[in-house]
Design a protein around this motif. Structure first.
Motif, PDB file in Angstrom:
ATOM      1  N   TYR A 173       0.840  -1.212   0.000  1.00  0.00           N
ATOM      2  CA  TYR A 173       0.000   0.000   0.000  1.00  0.00           C
ATOM      3  C   TYR A 173       0.864   1.247   0.000  1.00  0.00           C
ATOM      4  O   TYR A 173       0.627   2.187  -0.772  1.00  0.00           O
ATOM      5  CB  TYR A 173      -0.915  -0.034   1.222  1.00  0.00           C
ATOM      6  CG  TYR A 173      -1.695   1.238   1.442  1.00  0.00           C
ATOM      7  CD1 TYR A 173      -2.871   1.476   0.751  1.00  0.00           C
ATOM      8  CD2 TYR A 173      -1.260   2.203   2.346  1.00  0.00           C
ATOM      9  CE1 TYR A 173      -3.605   2.647   0.953  1.00  0.00           C
ATOM     10  CE2 TYR A 173      -1.976   3.368   2.559  1.00  0.00           C
ATOM     11  CZ  TYR A 173      -3.150   3.583   1.865  1.00  0.00           C
ATOM     12  OH  TYR A 173      -3.859   4.735   2.062  1.00  0.00           O
ATOM     13  N   ALA A 222      -4.539   0.962  -4.524  1.00  0.00           N
ATOM     14  CA  ALA A 222      -4.289   1.318  -3.131  1.00  0.00           C
ATOM     15  C   ALA A 222      -5.529   1.098  -2.269  1.00  0.00           C
ATOM     16  O   ALA A 222      -5.432   0.696  -1.111  1.00  0.00           O
ATOM     17  CB  ALA A 222      -3.833   2.769  -3.028  1.00  0.00           C
ATOM     18  N   ASP A 240      -5.572  -1.177   0.901  1.00  0.00           N
ATOM     19  CA  ASP A 240      -5.929  -0.527   2.162  1.00  0.00           C
ATOM     20  C   ASP A 240      -6.815  -1.441   2.998  1.00  0.00           C
ATOM     21  O   ASP A 240      -6.667  -1.531   4.218  1.00  0.00           O
ATOM     22  CB  ASP A 240      -6.644   0.784   1.854  1.00  0.00           C
ATOM     23  CG  ASP A 240      -6.788   1.658   3.091  1.00  0.00           C
ATOM     24  OD1 ASP A 240      -6.088   1.388   4.079  1.00  0.00           O
ATOM     25  OD2 ASP A 240      -7.595   2.597   3.065  1.00  0.00           O
TER      26      ASP A 240
END
Length: 883
Positions: free
Chosen positions: A240, A265, A269
């Motif tokens: 990430y 991302a 996450d």
């Protein structure tokens, strides 16, 4: 030195092997759990990446040059593919089919380059017709009643509408991310993607929608869709951070002309918090087992402490210095550590091969963890073999070491009350960590760092330690001050030797209490681990059922209207036991649009799994009964209750679409309770109400989906039969498909192989703690048994003495272990609530495994006791000669 080592191997081989086996158990558990942890993180990262169709959506900002942004994206390190995509806002679509005209509200037209679908295959799914040309989204086709070959009109802002011929119908599986508001925070994103979407080839888009830019520049936007090929770190948190950093670098290089919508991302996450929970599971399930194996090793090594002190004293009498004796003890420790380390590493590799098909547990991280575990094995050997020897050398004289009978004194921690302190602190920590506002793992969106509240584990850890110390205190006091009661209890086994047996057990209480506590710790570890794993599997299955709805779920395609009677045909399919219709509508509460489900309260629970934990304000049965008794009752999500400050009985006015006028009308409900989870429902906000009341109020009993109960078997076969019967008119899913797709990435990681290893390990620890430690302790007292024989004790009496001690260990260990396990299991499940999705209402108790563990532990104790009893009946002269 070699002579000493050869003597150990020849005369103490079994004790050395037992000590090495204890070290090996610790090494195997640490190596297996650690390698699995690393492999799990890599699996989470890979699965998170696989769910993303377009890694980056780079939107060109007003005034920016699309060609320059495209070039900048393609030049970014790690980018494999980058293609331009244009978005055009429309005033709506129209179509005339079968003599009737349909129109829609505003929509979106996408212009895709020729090779877009090959570059991003997960973004568009073909349903019917051609895969190129003018393509309608499934919902749009249903709204317009259009099919391939039909003509539709596209409304253009400020310009006349244009006509196009439909070539195919498609589905957009990741429409939420495709139509995101790039650069906006999560709370500002659209609540749902647009219903009306048309896909055009890039040249056709430029021809039809290009002129709109001159009239309304805001109606046309350009994005660059990119796929990253740069290798990512195995851990989701590190991956990430790397992806976010690369996106920020591109935004900085574009000097404000581009903003990155980082879908990759976003997926990582979500996975990084699951990785933190996986690390927590390592601490909860791996570390206590390793500590327990180390304690077992210490107990095995300590069972010969008296003999070791006498041998050290003899060496010193014959001229060995303290340093030389320490060197000999170090040689023994190294031998035990190396043999145990090798055994443990081999066992861990075998576990990886058997359970996961690879000694690396599916990832190339085994070498690191095997090295860590081997080093831990050497440390354990040093602490359990070398350290006691050094302590004895420094703390006692030759005369004291040769003494046969030692004075027993209560440990310092008993005099300080450490057990009570641990239990009190444990309860305080647990109370703080189990509060409603507590979060074990905190992973704020957009923040690279994850905060893990490790202090919460002091609760279970201190409970385990405090429970063990309290059990030690109680067993110690019982043996020290309960000779009268012991005499009565052992008389059936020892006869006239009962008082002598009670006195012997009292004098030898330290090894007996050690065996009791070790057995209790092993039982508590086995029970708590098994209960946690069983509950984890139970909730993973519950998650799959919540997502799919039932064993097989039939979801009607948009535009298809069927009533509950359509379920009769489904019920006739072989393998289907029950069919439950489920309404699915959309309802406005204020200006907020939420999912709305109409159910049959009297029968819904028979076709799907409803746990009490899904509801607040009553049990599942009680709240469904409210819907049945008062049809205008409604169950509301917790978020809606807080937003609108609702209290039980409050009037709620929702706007539902009337099937007769096609307009939204106000329907009155009364708030009856909170529903947190419901089959097929989203995870945020939704309503559940009485289907009959909804049908009467809206004039339609149309069903959104049918839940099919197959009894938990033949789900894939039944689903295939349903698909063959219904064709493309409905979407059919079954649990076998959903299990591998739903839930967090932690839930989807296969724990089955590791679970089997952990539970087998717990059984071995229980058997070793009960039988092995007891047998070795009794073996050290052969001199006592031989002297008792010389003084006139009969074989039956000696056998009764041994069995009395075994019975005391069994009863004390099992009762103490059960009590500690009861508290520890509940505390672990409460503290680790975030691991479970959804949280459990009750723990799942694996009775077959617990019964097997009990049988193995009792059998090990019985075998050890009987073997010692048989050895105690050897001729006394022969025993004394050997000793």
């Amino acid at each position: 030195m070699m002579l000493w080592l050869r003597g150990l191997v020849q005369h103490r081989a079994w004790r050395l092997l037992a000590t090495a086996a204890g070290v090996g158990l610790s090494v195997a558990l640490v190596a297996a759990i650690g390698a699995f942890l690393t492999a799990s993180k890599a699996t989470m990262t890979a699965r998170a990446v696989a769910t993303v169709a377009v890694d980056w959506q780079v939107e060109v900002q007003p005034g920016g040059d699309p060609a320059a942004v495209l070039a900048a994206v393609r030049q970014t390190p790690g980018i494999g593919t980058a293609l331009p995509v244009q978005f055009g806002r429309t005033t709506g679509f129209q179509a005339t089919t079968a003599g009737s005209s349909q129109s829609t509200g505003p929509g979106v037209v996408l212009g895709l380059p020729k090779d877009y679908r090959a570059a991003f295959p997960g973004e568009v799914r073909q349903l019917t017709g051609r895969s190129d040309g003018v393509l309608l989204a499934q919902q749009t086709a249903a709204n317009l009643h259009a099919a391939p070959g039909d003509t539709i009109r596209i409304g253009r802002p400020g310009l006349p509408a244009v006509s196009v011929t439909v070539d195919g119908v498609i589905d957009l599986p990741q429409a939420d991310s495709l139509f995101q508001k790039v650069g906006a925070p999560p709370q500002s994103q659209p609540s749902a993607p647009p219903d009306n979407v048309v896909l055009l080839p890039a040249d056709r888009f430029a021809q039809l929608m290009g002129p709109v830019a001159a009239v309304d520049p805001q109606a046309i936007t350009t994005q660059v869709h990119a796929h990253r090929t740069a290798p990512l770190p195995h851990a989701p948190a590190a991956a990430y951070t790397a992806v976010v950093g690369a996106a920020h670098n591109l935004e900085a290089a574009s000097a404000g002309s581009a903003v990155v919508g980082d879908n990759l991302a976003a997926a990582l996450d979500a996975a990084r918090s699951d990785a933190a929970y996986a690390q927590i599971l390592f601490l909860c399930l791996g570390l206590p087992g390793a500590v327990l194996a180390a304690l077992l090793t210490a107990a095995v090594a300590g069972s010969g402490a008296v003999r070791r002190r006498r041998e050290q004293a003899l060496l010193r009498v014959r001229g060995f210095g303290v340093r030389q004796v320490v060197v000999l003890a170090a040689v023994e420790a190294v031998l035990v550590g190396v043999v145990g380390g090798v055994l443990g590493v081999v066992a861990a590799a075998a576990v990886g091969r058997i359970a996961f098909g690879s000694t690396s547990f599916g990832a190339g991280a085994s070498l690191f963890w095997f090295g860590i575990a081997f080093g831990a094995g050497l440390v354990i050997a040093g602490l359990t073999v070398l350290l006691p020897a050094v302590r004895d050398l420094r703390g006692s004289s030759v005369v004291a070491a040769r003494r046969q009978v030692e004075r027993t004194r209560s440990p310092l921690w008993m005099r300080l009350g450490l057990d009570v302190i641990c239990l009190v602190v444990s309860l305080l920590v647990f109370r703080a960590s189990s509060s409603n506002n507590y979060s074990l793992v905190l992973a704020p969106e957009g923040v690279p760092q994850i905060s893990v509240s490790y202090w919460a584990f002091f609760g279970p850890a201190l409970l385990w330690i405090g429970g063990a110390l309290l059990l030690w205190r109680l067993a110690w006091l019982a043996l020290a001050h309960g000779r009268g009661a012991l005499t009565v209890l052992v008389r059936p086994l020892t006869g006239r030797l009962a008082r002598t047996t009670a006195a012997s057990m009292s004098r030898q209480r330290t090894p007996l209490v050690r065996s009791v506590v070790l057995l209790a710790l092993a039982i508590s570890f086995a029970v708590s681990t098994a209960t946690f794993n069983a509950t984890y599997r139970q909730q993973a299955e519950a998650d799959a059922v919540l997502t799919n709805g039932a064993d097989v779920t039939v979801t009607q395609s948009p535009g298809v209207v069927v009533g509950p009677s359509a379920g009769n045909a489904l019920a006739a399919i072989p393998g289907v036991r029950r069919v439950e219709p489920l309404q699915h509508r959309l309802a406005y509460v204020g200006s907020d649009l939420q999912d709305f489900y109409g159910v049959r309260p009297d029968s819904i629970a028979a076709s799907t799994a409803l746990q009490d934990a899904y509801f607040v304000g009553g049990t599942a049965q009680a709240l469904l009964q409210k819907l049945s008794q008062r049809p205008d009752s409604i169950l509301v999500s917790d978020e809606t209750v807080k937003d609108f400050q609702l209290s039980p009985g409050d009037l709620i006015r929702l706007r539902l679409q009337d099937s007769r006028t096609k307009r939204f009308k106000t329907v009155a409900f009364h708030y009856a309770g909170i529903v947190k989870e419901f089959p097929t429902a989203p995870r945020d906000s939704f309503f559940v109400a009485n289907a009959a009341y909804v049908a009467k109020a809206t004039g339609s009993d149309a069903i959104g989906s049918f839940l099919l109960d197959t009894g938990g078997s033949n789900q894939a076969a039944v689903a295939a039969a349903v698909r063959a019967k219904l064709g493309d008119s409905a979407k059919v899913t079954d649990l076998t498909q959903v299990r591998a797709q739903v839930g967090s990435s932690l839930t989807s990681v296969d724990l089955a192989g590791l679970t089997r290893f952990e539970l087998a390990f717990a059984v071995l620890i229980a058997a070793g703690a009960g039988g092995l430690v007891l047998a070795l302790g009794l073996a050290e007292r052969r001199r006592t048994f031989a002297i008792a024989t010389v003084l006139g004790a009969r074989r039956a009496q000696l056998r009764g003495l041994v069995l009395s001690e075994a019975l005391a260990v069994t009863v004390g260990g099992l009762i103490g272990g059960a009590l500690v396990a009861w508290g520890l299991s509940g505390m672990l499940i409460k503290v680790l609530t975030g691991v479970f999705d959804p949280p459990p209402s009750t723990a799942a108790v694996p009775w077959p495994y617990l019964s097997a563990t009990l049988v193995v532990a009792v059998a090990a104790i019985a075998v050890g006791a009987l073997a010692s009893a048989q050895r105690s009946t050897r001729p006394a002269v022969e025993e004394l000669r050997e000793l």
